[in-house]
Design a protein around this motif. Structure first.
Motif, PDB file in Angstrom:
ATOM      1  N   ALA A 179       0.821  -1.205   0.000  1.00 56.25           N
ATOM      2  CA  ALA A 179       0.000   0.000   0.000  1.00 56.25           C
ATOM      3  C   ALA A 179       0.857   1.257   0.000  1.00 56.25           C
ATOM      4  CB  ALA A 179      -0.934  -0.005   1.212  1.00 56.25           C
ATOM      5  N   LEU A 180       1.922   1.269   0.805  1.00 58.18           N
ATOM      6  CA  LEU A 180       2.809   2.437   0.860  1.00 58.18           C
ATOM      7  C   LEU A 180       3.515   2.654  -0.475  1.00 58.18           C
ATOM      8  CD1 LEU A 180       4.372   2.058   4.420  1.00 58.18           C
ATOM      9  CD2 LEU A 180       2.815   3.847   3.647  1.00 58.18           C
ATOM     10  N   ALA A 181       3.956   1.558  -1.113  1.00 58.51           N
ATOM     11  CA  ALA A 181       4.608   1.686  -2.422  1.00 58.51           C
ATOM     12  C   ALA A 181       3.621   2.215  -3.461  1.00 58.51           C
ATOM     13  CB  ALA A 181       5.177   0.331  -2.855  1.00 58.51           C
ATOM     14  N   PHE A 182       2.373   1.759  -3.388  1.00 63.88           N
ATOM     15  CA  PHE A 182       1.345   2.245  -4.318  1.00 63.88           C
ATOM     16  C   PHE A 182       1.092   3.738  -4.119  1.00 63.88           C
ATOM     17  CE2 PHE A 182      -3.135   3.251  -5.105  1.00 63.88           C
ATOM     18  CZ  PHE A 182      -3.246   2.892  -6.438  1.00 63.88           C
ATOM     19  N   VAL A 183       0.932   4.160  -2.864  1.00 60.88           N
ATOM     20  CA  VAL A 183       0.704   5.580  -2.568  1.00 60.88           C
ATOM     21  C   VAL A 183       1.862   6.424  -3.076  1.00 60.88           C
ATOM     22  CG1 VAL A 183       0.546   7.258  -0.691  1.00 60.88           C
ATOM     23  CG2 VAL A 183      -0.815   5.176  -0.609  1.00 60.88           C
ATOM     24  N   SER A 184       3.092   5.954  -2.885  1.00 63.22           N
ATOM     25  CA  SER A 184       4.261   6.704  -3.360  1.00 63.22           C
ATOM     26  C   SER A 184       4.251   6.840  -4.873  1.00 63.22           C
ATOM     27  CB  SER A 184       5.544   6.003  -2.898  1.00 63.22           C
ATOM     28  OG  SER A 184       5.598   5.932  -1.489  1.00 63.22           O
ATOM     29  N   GLY A 185       3.796   5.788  -5.576  1.00 60.73           N
ATOM     30  CA  GLY A 185       3.709   5.859  -7.030  1.00 60.73           C
ATOM     31  C   GLY A 185       2.637   6.818  -7.506  1.00 60.73           C
ATOM     32  N   VAL A 186       1.507   6.867  -6.807  1.00 60.15           N
ATOM     33  CA  VAL A 186       0.418   7.769  -7.190  1.00 60.15           C
ATOM     34  C   VAL A 186       0.886   9.221  -7.180  1.00 60.15           C
ATOM     35  CG1 VAL A 186      -1.785   8.733  -6.406  1.00 60.15           C
ATOM     36  CG2 VAL A 186      -1.474   6.258  -6.505  1.00 60.15           C
ATOM     37  N   GLY A 187       1.687   9.590  -6.176  1.00 53.12           N
ATOM     38  CA  GLY A 187       2.097  10.989  -6.036  1.00 53.12           C
ATOM     39  C   GLY A 187       3.439  11.336  -6.639  1.00 53.12           C
ATOM     40  N   MET A 223      -7.479  22.220 -11.613  1.00 55.79           N
ATOM     41  CA  MET A 223      -6.332  21.639 -10.914  1.00 55.79           C
ATOM     42  C   MET A 223      -6.717  21.166  -9.514  1.00 55.79           C
ATOM     43  SD  MET A 223      -4.078  21.877 -13.233  1.00 55.79           S
ATOM     44  CE  MET A 223      -5.515  21.611 -14.278  1.00 55.79           C
ATOM     45  N   ALA A 224      -7.616  21.918  -8.861  1.00 56.93           N
ATOM     46  CA  ALA A 224      -8.074  21.514  -7.537  1.00 56.93           C
ATOM     47  C   ALA A 224      -8.852  20.205  -7.619  1.00 56.93           C
ATOM     48  CB  ALA A 224      -8.934  22.613  -6.920  1.00 56.93           C
ATOM     49  N   SER A 225      -9.663  20.047  -8.665  1.00 61.56           N
ATOM     50  CA  SER A 225     -10.424  18.803  -8.828  1.00 61.56           C
ATOM     51  C   SER A 225      -9.491  17.625  -9.040  1.00 61.56           C
ATOM     52  CB  SER A 225     -11.389  18.942 -10.013  1.00 61.56           C
ATOM     53  OG  SER A 225     -12.287  20.012  -9.820  1.00 61.56           O
ATOM     54  N   LEU A 226      -8.479  17.792  -9.873  1.00 66.26           N
ATOM     55  CA  LEU A 226      -7.507  16.717 -10.092  1.00 66.26           C
ATOM     56  C   LEU A 226      -6.733  16.427  -8.813  1.00 66.26           C
ATOM     57  CD1 LEU A 226      -6.046  17.653 -13.613  1.00 66.26           C
ATOM     58  CD2 LEU A 226      -7.821  15.993 -13.063  1.00 66.26           C
ATOM     59  N   SER A 227      -6.413  17.473  -8.060  1.00 69.45           N
ATOM     60  CA  SER A 227      -5.681  17.280  -6.812  1.00 69.45           C
ATOM     61  C   SER A 227      -6.505  16.496  -5.802  1.00 69.45           C
ATOM     62  CB  SER A 227      -5.283  18.644  -6.226  1.00 69.45           C
ATOM     63  OG  SER A 227      -4.433  19.342  -7.103  1.00 69.45           O
ATOM     64  N   VAL A 228      -7.818  16.793  -5.722  1.00 69.16           N
ATOM     65  CA  VAL A 228      -8.692  16.040  -4.821  1.00 69.16           C
ATOM     66  C   VAL A 228      -8.729  14.573  -5.234  1.00 69.16           C
ATOM     67  CG1 VAL A 228     -11.100  15.725  -4.115  1.00 69.16           C
ATOM     68  CG2 VAL A 228     -10.094  18.005  -4.125  1.00 69.16           C
ATOM     69  N   LEU A 229      -8.742  14.317  -6.545  1.00 68.25           N
ATOM     70  CA  LEU A 229      -8.737  12.936  -7.033  1.00 68.25           C
ATOM     71  C   LEU A 229      -7.452  12.215  -6.628  1.00 68.25           C
ATOM     72  CD1 LEU A 229     -10.022  10.702  -8.732  1.00 68.25           C
ATOM     73  CD2 LEU A 229      -9.013  11.753 -10.772  1.00 68.25           C
ATOM     74  N   ILE A 230      -6.299  12.867  -6.811  1.00 67.12           N
ATOM     75  CA  ILE A 230      -5.033  12.257  -6.415  1.00 67.12           C
ATOM     76  C   ILE A 230      -4.993  12.031  -4.909  1.00 67.12           C
ATOM     77  CG2 ILE A 230      -2.517  12.536  -6.383  1.00 67.12           C
ATOM     78  CD1 ILE A 230      -2.743  14.293  -8.818  1.00 67.12           C
ATOM     79  N   TYR A 369       2.151  15.277   4.469  1.00 67.79           N
ATOM     80  CA  TYR A 369       3.189  14.361   3.980  1.00 67.79           C
ATOM     81  C   TYR A 369       2.565  13.165   3.282  1.00 67.79           C
ATOM     82  CZ  TYR A 369       7.668  11.900   3.953  1.00 67.79           C
ATOM     83  OH  TYR A 369       8.820  11.252   3.559  1.00 67.79           O
ATOM     84  N   ALA A 370       1.347  12.779   3.713  1.00 71.90           N
ATOM     85  CA  ALA A 370       0.684  11.614   3.123  1.00 71.90           C
ATOM     86  C   ALA A 370       0.148  11.932   1.732  1.00 71.90           C
ATOM     87  CB  ALA A 370      -0.448  11.137   4.030  1.00 71.90           C
ATOM     88  N   VAL A 371      -0.387  13.135   1.540  1.00 75.74           N
ATOM     89  CA  VAL A 371      -0.896  13.481   0.209  1.00 75.74           C
ATOM     90  C   VAL A 371       0.287  13.794  -0.708  1.00 75.74           C
ATOM     91  CG1 VAL A 371      -3.050  14.373   1.126  1.00 75.74           C
ATOM     92  CG2 VAL A 371      -1.154  15.945   0.730  1.00 75.74           C
ATOM     93  N   PRO A 372       0.151  13.554  -2.006  1.00 76.19           N
ATOM     94  CA  PRO A 372       1.240  13.868  -2.937  1.00 76.19           C
ATOM     95  C   PRO A 372       1.633  15.338  -2.889  1.00 76.19           C
ATOM     96  CG  PRO A 372      -0.370  12.444  -3.972  1.00 76.19           C
ATOM     97  CD  PRO A 372      -0.961  12.860  -2.659  1.00 76.19           C
ATOM     98  N   GLY A 373       2.896  15.611  -3.168  1.00 75.78           N
ATOM     99  CA  GLY A 373       3.405  16.973  -3.104  1.00 75.78           C
ATOM    100  C   GLY A 373       2.706  17.920  -4.048  1.00 75.78           C
TER     101      GLY A 373
END
Length: 533
Positions: A179-187, A223-230, A369-373
């Protein structure tokens, strides 16, 4: 995060879910979403394939050289993703200086095989394998040796004990690591930016960057909508990791840790481990170094052509790169210093809260820190774009980058200090209080000296993380406020690969030097602060 939700769901002041849904169902968004999920999932699989065997070999066996192998495997986690991507770009392709020296370079005009989907998945595996390694090693170190000895006494081979006893007990850790590796890939932004954007293979973070760079703040609702999705994807992965971790600490009793004797396979296992490290770390770094030593792409590296001119150019003559080094050092240093000083009173206050309140506050601190940069960057733009009382607008200033660093890396600085504070005996402060010492004097004379090593370690972790950072600053930088990650990315995009390689090599040297200093400092730190120990 609240401001981000408002901009996505109610940009005009009223909630409009129809417009929000329309923004998310655009063809470009759907394509980027699928590519994000695809690369993050298979990247997590690749990270498990690399990281899990290393965790087992280092935590459970008597393989020689375990400590140095664990340290080297963790280096990709400490090195910026864009530097990793750059090193692999220069390892393959017809312009590879290293392959050219060996006579193995592909014919001119051959596409670089590392570009696109497969290259992104491979480098996600390399970049996030350390996360898998750290997570699994924490679980493996808790398995009592009695279980292994009981299995062996019953006639089971070591392989059968591993498959039927150890791995079933490791299921929560395996799920958490994936799960952590997946989250890191998403962001992840640095790897798909360098490997995907040149061939128009866009993930959600790179789609946000491309649209923001093309249209500016006018597309902030999109951009805010895409950010909420990520953020939703990332937080779903974090929730899965938390669910898997809920009961894992209570699963094992104490006792001597499990250990497998490799016998005559010790050397062979070590050789295989070193070959893997050479393939995923040493060869790409050599490709980066050799590229930095030639005057231009296509020039073979020989004793006559080798030059340090690229280093001299970016470190002493080129205004933008010199400014980027200065900005990165100042911003990273300021964030590290402010957090090192600020987390001590925060940790002391948190220690007095109930467990439930501690978890809530820690969750709030972990969120940036959990959400993508890229999500945090959009949130900062929304929050600081309009003028604020007394200070005005922070958009397009260095202050917005510093504030974003403080938000994002707060948790890195806090965790070592909270661990150290929890280990301070209450008798010390109680004795000082009975002797008439006030709260401030107890803080200065007792708490600060005891937690200072942990605060310094947290500050160094913050500095290393912020120094090469690109994901946040890619959207927040402005003219005169460029950071090192931004300039490296810009140079590579502009075709100045040898200059970009020189910057990357210089940044790696600085990171490795700080890692070595931290390792020497390890004996004065609480257990678990340094991930390679």
């Amino acid at each position: 995060m609240g401001r981000l939700l408002v901009a996505a769901l109610a940009p005009g002041g009223e909630i409009d879910l129809t417009a929000f849904w329309e923004r998310l169902t655009k063809t470009a968004t759907q394509r980027a979403l699928w590519r994000t999920l695809d690369t993050a999932f298979f990247g997590a699989v690749a990270a498990m394939v690399i990281g899990a065997p290393f965790a087992i070999a280092i935590a459970l066996t008597d393989m020689p050289g375990r400590k140095i192998l664990g340290f080297l495997l963790l280096l990709p986690l400490m090195i910026a993703p864009q530097v990793t991507a750059l090193s692999w770009l220069h390892l393959f392709g017809p312009s590879s200086t290293l392959l050219g020296m060996l006579g193995l370079a592909p014919a001119p005009g051959t596409p670089n095989p590392i570009l696109g989907r497969n290259g992104i998945i491979l480098l996600y595996g390399v970049q996030h394998a350390p996360i898998v390694f750290v997570t699994l090693r924490a679980g493996l170190s808790r398995i009592p040796g009695d279980l292994v000895e009981a299995g062996r006494a019953s006639g089971a081979t070591q392989l059968r004990v591993l498959l039927t006893i150890v791995l079933p007990l490791m299921r929560p850790y395996l799920l958490a690591a994936a799960a952590l590796a997946f989250v890191s890939g998403v962001g992840n932004f640095g790897i798909p930016a360098l490997l995907g954007m040149p061939v128009n293979y866009l993930t959600l973070p790179t789609l946000i960057y491309q649209q923001m760079a093309s249209f500016g703040p006018g597309v902030l609702p999109q951009m805010a909508s895409l950010s909420v999705l990520i953020a939703a994807l990332a937080l779903a992965g974090v929730a899965l990791q938390t669910l898997a971790s809920r009961h894992r600490a209570a699963r094992y009793a104490g006792g001597k840790p499990a250990r497998f004797a490799l016998g005559h396979w010790r050397i062979a296992t070590a050789v295989i481990a070193w070959l893997v490290i050479a393939s995923i770390l040493v060869l790409p770094m050599l490709a980066l170094i050799t590229t930095a030593l030639v005057p231009a792409f296509g020039v073979p590296l020989t004793a006559e052509t080798a030059t340090l001119a690229n280093f001299a150019e970016v470190l002493t003559r080129q205004a933008s790169t010199m400014r980027a080094f200065r900005n990165s050092i100042l911003l990273s240093g300021a964030a590290a210093l402010l957090l090192a000083l600020g987390v001590i009173p925060v940790a002391l206050v948190m220690e007095r809260f109930s467990r439930r309140k501690q978890r809530l506050l820690q969750g709030a601190i972990d969120l940036p820190y959990a959400v993508p940069g890229i999500v945090l960057a959009i949130a900062c733009i929304l929050l600081f774009l309009r003028p604020l009382p007394l200070i005005g607008s922070l958009y397009a200033t260095a202050a917005i980058i510093l504030i974003a660093y403080l938000m994002r890396f707060f948790t890195l600085a806090l965790k070592p200090v909270t661990t150290a504070v929890a280990q301070i005996p209450a008798d010390l402060t109680e004795a000082a209080a009975s002797a008439g010492a006030g709260s401030l004097r107890r803080l200065i004379t007792i708490v600060v000296p005891l937690v200072a090593p942990a605060a310094v370690a947290g500050a160094l972790l913050v500095f290393m993380s912020a120094f090469n950072e690109l994901t946040v600053s890619a959207l927040l930088w402005s003219s005169g406020n460029e950071t090192l990650g931004v300039v490296l990315f810009s140079l590579e995009e502009a075709g100045l690969g040898t200059h970009a390689a020189a910057i990357a090599v210089a940044s790696i040297v600085m990171v490795v030097a700080m890692l070595v200093a931290l390792d020497r400092f390890a004996k004065r730190l609480p257990a678990g602060v340094l991930p390679w120990r």
